[in-house]
Design a protein around this motif. Structure first.
Motif, short mmCIF file in Angstrom:
data_model
loop_
_atom_site.label_atom_id
_atom_site.label_comp_id
_atom_site.label_asym_id
_atom_site.label_seq_id
_atom_site.Cartn_x
_atom_site.Cartn_y
_atom_site.Cartn_z
N ALA A 190 -13.18 10.26 -0.35
CA ALA A 190 -12.41 8.95 -0.13
C ALA A 190 -13.08 7.49 -0.69
N ASN A 191 -14.43 7.63 -0.62
CA ASN A 191 -15.17 6.53 -1.32
C ASN A 191 -14.93 6.52 -2.87
N ILE A 192 -14.69 7.75 -3.49
CA ILE A 192 -14.42 7.68 -4.86
C ILE A 192 -13.16 7.20 -5.33
N SER A 193 -12.16 7.57 -4.50
CA SER A 193 -10.74 7.27 -4.59
C SER A 193 -10.50 5.77 -4.45
N VAL A 194 -11.26 5.22 -3.61
CA VAL A 194 -11.18 3.70 -3.26
C VAL A 194 -11.88 2.97 -4.44
N LEU B 127 -11.57 -1.21 -8.51
CA LEU B 127 -11.97 -1.56 -9.84
C LEU B 127 -10.75 -1.64 -10.81
N GLU B 128 -9.73 -0.89 -10.56
CA GLU B 128 -8.62 -0.98 -11.41
C GLU B 128 -7.84 -2.65 -11.35
N VAL B 129 -7.85 -3.03 -10.05
CA VAL B 129 -7.33 -4.17 -9.89
C VAL B 129 -8.24 -5.41 -9.73
N PHE B 130 -9.40 -5.31 -9.38
CA PHE B 130 -10.61 -6.09 -9.51
C PHE B 130 -11.51 -5.71 -10.60
N PRO B 131 -11.43 -6.02 -11.75
CA PRO B 131 -12.57 -5.21 -12.59
C PRO B 131 -13.84 -6.19 -12.65
N ASP B 132 -13.82 -7.56 -12.18
CA ASP B 132 -15.12 -8.38 -12.16
C ASP B 132 -15.66 -8.50 -10.86
N CYS B 133 -15.00 -8.24 -9.64
CA CYS B 133 -15.44 -8.58 -8.35
C CYS B 133 -15.21 -7.42 -7.35
N ALA B 134 -15.38 -6.16 -7.75
CA ALA B 134 -15.05 -5.14 -6.80
C ALA B 134 -16.88 -4.81 -6.54
N MET B 135 -16.64 -4.62 -5.20
CA MET B 135 -18.11 -4.04 -4.73
C MET B 135 -18.19 -2.51 -4.86
N LEU B 136 -19.19 -2.18 -5.81
CA LEU B 136 -19.27 -0.90 -5.90
C LEU B 136 -20.82 -0.32 -5.57
N ARG B 137 -21.19 1.11 -5.94
CA ARG B 137 -22.49 1.54 -5.51
C ARG B 137 -22.81 2.13 -6.69
N ARG B 138 -24.11 2.08 -7.02
CA ARG B 138 -24.59 2.54 -8.26
C ARG B 138 -25.98 3.27 -8.14
N HIS B 139 -26.28 4.49 -8.62
CA HIS B 139 -27.61 5.07 -8.55
C HIS B 139 -28.17 5.44 -9.85
N LEU C 234 -17.83 6.53 -10.56
CA LEU C 234 -17.54 5.50 -9.79
C LEU C 234 -17.86 5.62 -8.56
N TYR C 235 -18.12 4.62 -7.65
CA TYR C 235 -18.56 5.34 -6.24
C TYR C 235 -18.41 3.83 -5.50
N ALA D 78 -20.66 -3.79 3.64
CA ALA D 78 -20.06 -3.55 2.35
C ALA D 78 -18.74 -2.81 2.34
N ASP D 79 -18.63 -1.96 3.51
CA ASP D 79 -17.33 -1.37 3.74
C ASP D 79 -16.18 -2.50 3.95
N ILE D 80 -16.95 -3.11 4.84
CA ILE D 80 -15.73 -4.53 5.27
C ILE D 80 -15.14 -5.19 4.12
N ILE D 81 -15.95 -5.69 2.99
CA ILE D 81 -15.72 -6.16 2.00
C ILE D 81 -14.91 -5.27 1.16
N VAL D 82 -15.13 -3.94 1.12
CA VAL D 82 -14.18 -3.10 0.09
C VAL D 82 -12.83 -2.97 0.98
N HIS D 83 -12.72 -2.90 2.35
CA HIS D 83 -11.53 -2.98 3.05
C HIS D 83 -10.63 -4.11 2.81
N ARG D 84 -11.31 -5.17 2.64
CA ARG D 84 -10.60 -6.57 2.32
C ARG D 84 -10.07 -6.45 0.84
N LEU D 85 -10.72 -6.02 -0.11
CA LEU D 85 -10.18 -5.84 -1.42
C LEU D 85 -9.07 -4.81 -1.48
N LEU D 86 -8.97 -3.72 -0.71
CA LEU D 86 -7.93 -2.73 -0.53
C LEU D 86 -6.64 -3.34 -0.02
N ALA D 87 -6.97 -4.00 1.14
CA ALA D 87 -5.99 -4.70 1.81
C ALA D 87 -5.11 -5.58 1.09
#
Length: 951
Positions: A655-659, A664-676, A758-759, A770-779
Motif C-alpha cells: 500500500a505504501n509503495i502504490s501510494v 509522486l506522479e501528481v506532485f513531483p516537487d512536494c510529495a512526502m516520501l521515505r528514503r533509506h 519509491l516508498y 507523515a501519513d496524515i500529510i500523505v493522506h492529504r496529498l492523495l485526497a
C-alpha cells in the motif's frame, strides 16, 4: 487614525519609486491597570492585590520586561512568585520572531489568570508609538520603543510604581538616564523574599574567567567568517553527534560526504554539543584517523583542572594514529545553531561549594556546571538542567537548575524522566486543541455517505498486537471472478478530523509520532480520535481511506484505485487469533477464507520482494510481562512472531509503495516520501569479518547480494547463527528518513532495505504525522479534499520532514529506554548464568547478545581505558585470544549476569565469563535447579493470592 512614512527607492532599471507605509494608531488602547480611571475598562489579569516583594523597594510595583529577559529567564518567569507583569507588544513580537518555543511558554503564562500578566499594544497606541529613524537598527528601535512605553506608564499612572527589568546593560543605562527605575534580573531575583530556589534558576550568560584562567578551547570563528568559509567551500556545515563511549570523540554528518567526519580531542570538538549544527574544517588526508576502539569516560570533577583530559587525549592519540581504513577527519571551528534543550540527570557527588557538576543521563551530553545553594537536597533528586553558555576558558558548559523531578530511584518519576531525556512532548492536550475535536455523540450522516464509497457490506477485519486500541489498518480479500481477487487495505481517515492549520493539526505536527513505553502510551492525537473515532474497531462504522487492488492468484497487481470510504470491520483480531483461524480447516466462513487468501498472496509477495534484493533484518525485540496491580515486571521474553505478522507487513508495504507512486506522479516537487540511503561499505566491516571467520563470504556490493549472502549464512548446529548475522547487518544500516521529493534527485529516492525505488508512509496516520500529510496529498488527487499552500511548499515540507525524522528517532530511543529500565527492575537482586553470543569484538571488551532476554551487554576484558594483560586483541581478525581460547564474533559463550546499581545514574549489567574457561579470568558456573528457575520467573506468592481473590 493612520500615520504614514514615505521613502524613495531606486528599482532595477534605474527609476526612483516612492513608497508609502501606513501604520494604524489608536487612542483607545487600555493600559490594563485596574487603578486607572482614564482608560476604557477591559479584561485584565493585573491585580492591585498581588504584591511583588523585593527588598530593594519599599513599595509594591508592576514589572515591565525586556525581550532578553523572556528569552533567557523563562524558567524564572514560570514561577508563581512573580506577578503583575506587563508584556509590551513590541517585546511579544520579537520573542515570537526569535524563539517560537519561548513564545508558546510565555503565552501559557499570559493565559493564566492567577499569574497577573497583561499584554499592552504599545506599537499601536497613540502615546507610545514611535517611528523608526533612518538607518536605525531594528534592535535599537525596539529598545527605544520599550523605554518609551515605560515612560508612558510612569506618567500615565503616577500613583503606581513600575520597575523595568533588562539584562542589556546599555539599555538599562539609557533607561536610568530617562528616569526609569531599571534592574538586571539577577539583582531583582536575589533581593526577592524567599528566593532560595529562584536564584538557582537564573540563567547566567555573563561568565568571567579568573585572571589566571587559561583557555581550554580555541576561539570560535565569527558568524561572518563562518558564512564566508562555507560559501567559498573552505568550511563544511553539518550536524554534530557525540560518541556515547568516548567523551573525546564525535562525528559530523555532512550532506555532501558519504562517511561521517571524525572529530577528536578538545580542539576537535571545540564545545560542540550533541545535535548542534557546526562549521567544520576538514584536515588533509594525511592527517585522517580511524575511530577509536576504546571506551573513555569523563571522570573529571573540577572545572579548571584539565590534566586528566590531557592525559586521556594523549591515550586517544596513541590509539587512533593513522592506520589503514582511516576516515575523513576534521575539527569544529564554530557553532552555526545550538540544539540545546533541557536535560535530565543528577548532581555528581564529592563536590563542595555552590558550584556543582550535573551529570546528564544521556551519555552523549557533557557534564554541566551549575550554581546552587541547595546542593545537599538536590543530590537526592533527579533534576532538569539547561545549558546557558560554554565559555572557552571552562572545561564544561555552564547552566542552571530548572526543577526537581522526584527522588532518585522512585519508579513513579521514571517515565517522565525517559520522556524528558528524549525530548518527547507529553503534556496534556490544551483546551484549544481539545476544542477542535468533534462533539459526541458522533454519527455518520447521509451527507457523509454520499461523499464516500460505501464498503460496509465487505468482510473487512483488522489484525494487530494484543491490547491494541489505536487500530490504523484493516484488510479484505474477495474473489471477483475465477481469475481475479479484490484486495483492499483500509486505513483510518484521520485527516478527516484533523484539518490543516488548526491547533490540533499544529500539535500533531509538533509531536510527529505516538511514543510507546512499556506501561504507557503518549498519543500523537487525543484519545477520542486515537482509541475511538479513528480506531477501526470491530463492529463499528468508521471513515477510512482505501487502497484497493485487483490481483491475480499470483499476486500480480492488475489495477489499483484509491478513495475515501465507510467501512464496518467484522472483527478486530490479534496476530495469534488470526493465525488460529487460518490454521483451523474447519472454519470456512467468509472471514476465514479472506484471511487464507491474504496469507497465500502475502507469501508470494514476500518471496518476490526478497528475490528483488529486499533485506530481512532482525533485532532482539522483547516483551515485558507486567503485574496488573503493582505494575512491576514479572518476566522478560522475546516477542513471538506468527505468519500473520508477515501477512500484514506485506500488504502495508505494498500500500505504501502504490501510494508513493501515485503522489509522486501528481506532485513531483512536494510529495512526502521515505528514503533509506545505501550504507558506506566500511559500515559492513564487522559483518564481513565475522562471516569470513565462519566460512561465509558476505557480499556487500549490492543489497541483492547482501540479502543472498545472509540467506546462505546457515549452520545446522547453531540455529541462532543466521539471526545473529541479521542483527549485525541491522547495525550496519543508516536510518531511513522522510524527505520532500523535490529536494533530491530521483536516484536518491531509493529505499535500500526494501529494495524499492519509491516508498512512503500511508498506513498509520493515528500514530504518524507523515501519513496524515500523505493522506492529504492523495485526497487532493482523488478529488476528496482541497489543497492548501503549505502542502505544496517544498521548503515547508522539508522543514516538517526534519522535525518528523528527529521526533521518530527520539521516540525510538525512548521506547528502548523504557524497556531497559523495566528489564533492570526485573533483574534487580538476581544472579544467574545465561547462554549468549559474541556480537562485537572490541579492543578492551566483548559485546554479548543474550537471546533469551534480548539483552545486549558489554563484557569488559580490562579496566576501561586499559589493555588486558590476559587477552590479546587482533584488530585485523577482530579476535581476542587468551591462551588456547580464541573468541570471534558469533561465538557461543556462557556469562554470569548481575545488575550493578552502584551508579544510580547509569545502572548497567555486569558480565563475567563462565564458558569458555579462561585461566585467571572466568568464574565457575552456578548450578541452577528447576526450582530456582521457577522462583526467578514467578511472581511472589502473595501476588498470586491477590490475583485469585480478584477473579
Amino acid at each position: 487614525m493612520f500615520t504614514t512614512k514615505s521613502f524613495i527607492k531606486k528599482n532595477k532599471v534605474g527609476n526612483y519609486l516612492k513608497h508609502v507605509r501606513e501604520h494604524y494608531i489608536r487612542d483607545d488602547i487600555a493600559c490594563g491597570l485596574q487603578e486607572c480611571e482614564s482608560c476604557f475598562p477591559v479584561e485584565s489579569f493585573l491585580s492591585p492585590d498581588h504584591e511583588n516583594k523585593c527588598a530593594l523597594f519599599e513599595f509594591n510595583h508592576y514589572i515591565i520586561l525586556d525581550t532578553n529577559v523572556i528569552l533567557d529567564q523563562m524558567d524564572i518567569l514560570e514561577e508563581s512568585i512573580l506577578g503583575n507583569v506587563i508584556i509590551l507588544h513590541t517585546v511579544l513580537k520579537e520573542v515570537k520572531h526569535r524563539s517560537l518555543p519561548m513564545y508558546k511558554r510565555l503565552y501559557n503564562i499570559i493565559d493564566n489568570p492567577s499569574r497577573h500578566f497583561y499584554v499592552f499594544i504599545n506599537d499601536h497606541h497613540k502615546g507610545t508609538y514611535l517611528q523608526q529613524k533612518e538607518a536605525e537598527l531594528v534592535n535599537d528601535y525596539n529598545d527605544r520603543c520599550i523605554r518609551a512605553a515605560c515612560s508612558w506608564y510612569i506618567n500615565h499612572a503616577p500613583k503606581c510604581r513600575f520597575i523595568f527589568l533588562t539584562d542589556d546593560s546599555a539599555n538599562r543605562a539609557k533607561a536610568l538616564q530617562e528616569n526609569i527605575q531599571s534592574l538586571s534580573v539577577s539583582d531583582y531575583i536575589t533581593n526577592l523574599n524567599n528566593n532560595s530556589s529562584l536564584t538557582d534558576k537564573l540563567s547566567r550568560k555573563d561568565y568571567h574567567a579568573k585572571d589566571a584562567a587559561k583557555d581550554v578551547f580555541p576561539n570560535h570563528l565569527t558568524n561572518v567568517e563562518l558564512l564566508t568559509g562555507i560559501r567559498e567551500g573552505r568550511l563544511l556545515q553539518g550536524t554534530f553527534r557525540a560518541s556515547r563511549d568516548n567523551f573525546l570523540e564525535g562525528f559530523v554528518s555532512v550532506d555532501s560526504y558519504e562517511d561521517q567526519i571524525i572529530v577528536q580531542g578538545r580542539a576537535g570538538l571545540n564545545r560542540a554539543v550533541d545535535g548542534d549544527t557546526v562549521a567544520l574544517e576538514l584536515f588533509r588526508e594525511d592527517d585522517w584517523v580511524c575511530p577509536s576502539d576504546i571506551v573513555l569516560e569523563d571522570e573529571g570533577v573540577e572545572d579548571e583542572n584539565v590534566d586528566d583530559v590531557i592525559s586521556k587525549e594523549n591515550e586517544l592519540k596513541r590509539e587512533t594514529k593513522k592506520k589503514r581504513g582511516a576516515k575523513p577527519t576534521g575539527r569544529v571551528v564554530g557553532i552555526i545553531r545550538r540544539k540545546w534543550r533541557q536535560y535530565c540527570g543528577i548532581l555528581q557527588g564529592g563536590i563542595d561549594g555552590v558550584y556543582q557538576l550535573f551529570v546528564p543521563a544521556d551519555k552523549s551530553i557533557p557534564k554541566i556546571r551549575v550554581e546552587t545553594r541547595q546542593a545537599e537536597f538536590l543530590r537526592t533528586q533527579k533534576l532538569i538542567v539547561t545549558i546557558d553558555s560554554w565559555p572557552k576558558h571552562s572545561r564544561y558548559p555552564h547552566g542552571h537548575f530548572v526543577r526537581a523531578l522526584g527522588k532518585i530511584g522512585d519508579q513513579s518519576t521514571e517515565n517522565e524522566v525517559i520522556l524528558l531525556e528524549h525530548d518527547v512532548p507529553h503534556s496534556q492536550f490544551s483546551e484549544e486543541v481539545l476544542a477542535c475535536l468533534p462533539k459526541m455523540p458522533w454519527i455518520i450522516t447521509d451527507d457523509d455517505v454520499t461523499k464516500r464509497v460505501d464498503l460496509r457490506h465487505l468482510d473487512i477485519c483488522s489484525v494487530d498486537p494484543p491490547g491494541c486500541t489505536d487500530i490504523d489498518d484493516a484488510l479484505h480479500c474477495r474473489p471477483i471472478d475465477p481469475e481475479k481477487l479484490e484486495v483492499g487495505v483500509h486505513i483510518a481517515d484521520v485527516s478527516h478530523f484533523i484539518r490543516p492549520g488548526t491547533p490540533l493539526d499544529r500539535e500533531a505536527a509538533s509531536r510527529a509520532t505516538t511514543v510507546y513505553l512499556v506501561n504507557n502510551r503518549i498519543d500523537m492525537v487525543p484519545e477520542l480520535l486515537s482509541s475511538n473515532l479513528c480506531s477501526l474497531r470491530g463492529g463499528e462504522e468508521r471513515f477510512a481511506f482505501s487502497c484497493i487492488w485487483e490481483m491475480d492468484h499470483n499476486a500480480n497487481i492488475l489495477n489499483v484505485r484509491f478513495h475515501k470510504s465507510i467501512i464496518k470491520s467484522r472483527k478486530a483480531m490479534t496476530y495469534e487469533e488470526a493465525q488460529l483461524i487460518i490454521d483451523d480447516k474447519t472454519k470456512q466462513d467468509s472471514v476465514a477464507e479472506s484471511l487464507r487468501n491474504l496469507n497465500k498472496l502475502a507469501k508470494i509477495m514476500k518471496q518476490r520482494r526478497l528475490a528483488n534484493g529486499a533485506l530481512v533484518l532482525a533485532s532482539p525485540e522483547v516483551k515485558i510481562q507486567m503485574d496488573s496491580e503493582t505494575m512491576e515486571p514479572l518476566d522478560v521474553e522475546v516477542k513471538k512472531l506468527f505468519e500473520t505478522n508477515s501477512m500484514i507487513e506485506e500488504f502495508m508495504l505494498q500500500a505504501n509503495i502504490s501510494v508513493a507512486e501515485k503522489i509522486l506522479e501528481v506532485f513531483p516537487d512536494c510529495a512526502m516520501l521515505r528514503r533509506h540511503p545505501v550504507p558506506p561499505s566500511l559500515n559492513f566491516d564487522p559483518l564481513v569479518k565475522a562471516g569470513r571467520h565462519l566460512g561465509f563470504e558476505i557480499k556487500v556490493d549490492s543489497g541483492k547480494n547482501l540479502a543472498k549472502s545472509l540467506d546462505e549464512a546457515i549452520k545446522k548446529d547453531n540455529p541462532y547463527l543466521n539471526t545473529m548475522f541479521r542483527i549485525l547487518a541491522t547495525r550496519c544500516m543508516l536510518q531511513a528518513v522522510y524527505f520532500a521529493s523535490g529536494a533530491f534527485q530521483k536516484e536518491d529516492y531509493y529505499h535500500y532495505g526494501l529494495a524499492v525505488p519509491l516508498y512512503t508512509h500511508f498506513t498509520s496516520p493515528i500514530r504518524r504525522y507523515a501519513d496524515i500529510i500523505v493522506h492529504r496529498l492523495l485526497a487532493v488527487i482523488c478529488g476528496s479534499d482541497a489543497t492548501y499552500p503549505d502542502l505544496l511548499d517544498k521548503k515547508k515540507t522539508t522543514d516538517l520532514c526534519q522535525n518528523l525524522n528527529y521526533r521518530n528517532r527520539m521516540a525510538q530511543y525512548a521506547g528502548r529506554a523504557s524497556i531497559a529500565f523495566n528489564t533492570h527492575l526485573f533483574f534487580k537482586g538476581k544472579l544467574q548464568d545465561e547462554e549468549g553470543y559474541v556480537l562485537y569484538v572490541r579492543k578492551n571488551a566483548l559485546q554479548i547478545l543474550i537471546p533469551r532476554y534480548g539483552l545486549e551487554c558489554t563484557l569488559f576484558l580490562a579496566r576501561k581505558g586499559e589493555t588486558s594483560n590476559i587477552f590479546e586483541y587482533n584488530e585485523e581478525d577482530q579476535t581476542q585470544k587468551a591462551g588456547d581460547v580464541v573468541l570471534h564474533a558469533f561465538d557461543p559463550v556462557v556469562v554470569r549476569l548481575t545488575l550493578d546499581s552502584n551508579n544510580i545514574q547509569h545502572e548497567k549489567f555486569v558480565l563475567q565469563l563462565v564458558k569458555p574457561v579462561v585461566d585467571n579470568f572466568s568464574v565457575p558456573g552456578i548450578d541452577q535447579t528447576d526450582d530456582n528457575d521457577k522462583k526467578r520467573k514467578s511472581p511472589e506468592p502473595d501476588k498470586k493470592k491477590r490475583k485469585k481473590k480478584k477473579h
